[in-house]
Design an enzyme around this catalytic site. Structure first.
Site, PDB file in Angstrom:
ATOM      1  N   SER A 145     -11.541   7.311  -3.976  1.00  0.00           N
ATOM      2  CA  SER A 145     -10.746   8.399  -3.413  1.00  0.00           C
ATOM      3  C   SER A 145     -11.464   9.713  -3.660  1.00  0.00           C
ATOM      4  CB  SER A 145      -9.368   8.444  -4.076  1.00  0.00           C
ATOM      5  OG  SER A 145      -8.663   9.628  -3.726  1.00  0.00           O
ATOM      6  N   TYR A 159      -3.349   7.764 -10.564  1.00  0.00           N
ATOM      7  CA  TYR A 159      -4.164   7.434  -9.397  1.00  0.00           C
ATOM      8  C   TYR A 159      -5.588   7.951  -9.574  1.00  0.00           C
ATOM      9  CZ  TYR A 159      -5.561   7.053  -4.478  1.00  0.00           C
ATOM     10  OH  TYR A 159      -6.217   6.737  -3.313  1.00  0.00           O
TER      11      TYR A 159
END
Length: 255
Positions: A145, A159
């Site tokens: 990401s 995350y």
């Protein structure tokens, strides 16, 4: 063959690839693109119905598995290798995302972050490596990401931490398994997927969300744009690329 084999025609002709998170979003777009480019596919997702809906029309092998079930991962890789006659590539695309401040993060939720975003890719790669070492030009692409490169969003610690760990794992694995297998991480910016839909819920045009103004291109990505970058890292076009964290993020991080 130095520089990779010339497989001719489609970029993935003859390749046998596992794609996780294949029932929706980036994983689905990747499966469809890889099929178009000639790959044989083993698709993994916990959403059985959606997985079968994509696998059946393209003749892919479907494996409905929850990646948090670590005991299921070695058997599913073995089954995928048997179904395809080997494994040339993996795209670890499945992810878990649930925002919240660190003070209220439930340990069970944190455990799922770690299991799906970090442990599952590790175990799937470990199980697949004996098969991949028998192939020319084997590749692993781990979908991390942009938050792994520039973790600046609030309520996103679990995350960002697990995706940052996935980048570090990818680089370490690239060093460990070279030159037999190339390993890269891909770091997307925000993408128009079901996982990200809550970020745009208040905006008829997702690119109008204020945080999108951080992006040089002033818009979010479509899944096919990320899939094309995954294809690059999975085919001979990137034959001299390994151990990178490739940002495909519309100019948010400039890494």
């Amino acid at each position: 063959m130095q520089g990779g084999q010339d497989r001719g025609g489609a970029k993935m002709a003859g390749r046998r690839v596992i794609v996780t998170g294949a029932a929706s979003g980036i994983g689905r777009a990747t499966a469809l693109l890889f099929h178009q480019e000639g790959a044989r596919l083993a698709l993994i997702d916990r959403d059985k119905k959606a997985l079968l809906d994509i696998a059946a029309p393209i003749g892919a092998h479907a494996f409905p598995v929850d990646l948090a079930d670590t005991f299921a991962l070695d058997p599913v890789v073995a089954a995928a290798a048997a179904a395809m006659g080997g494994i040339d590539g993996i795209v670890n695309c499945a992810a878990f995302s649930k925002g919240g401040p660190i003070e209220t993060m439930d340990p069970d939720v944190l455990g799922r972050f770690v299991a799906v975003n970090l442990v599952a890719p590790y175990l799937l790669c470990r199980a697949a490596l004996p098969h991949m070492r028998q192939c020319a030009d084997a590749t692993i692409v781990n979908i991390a990401s942009g938050q792994a490169l520039l973790p600046n969003a609030p309520n996103n610690t679990a995350y960002a931490a697990t995706k940052g760990g996935l980048v570090a794992f990818s680089k370490a694995l690239a060093a460990e398994v070279a030159p037999a297998v190339r390993v890269n991480a891909l770091c997307p910016g925000v993408t128009n997927t079901p996982m990200a839909a809550h970020l745009f819920a208040d905006y008829p045009n997702p690119s109008d969300a204020p945080f999108v103004k951080q992006y040089a291109l002033q818009r979010i990505a479509e899944p096919i744009e990320i899939a094309r970058a995954i294809l690059f890292l999975s085919c001979n076009d990137s034959s001299y690329v390994t151990g990178i964290a490739m940002a495909v993020d519309g100019g948010r991080t400039y890494h």
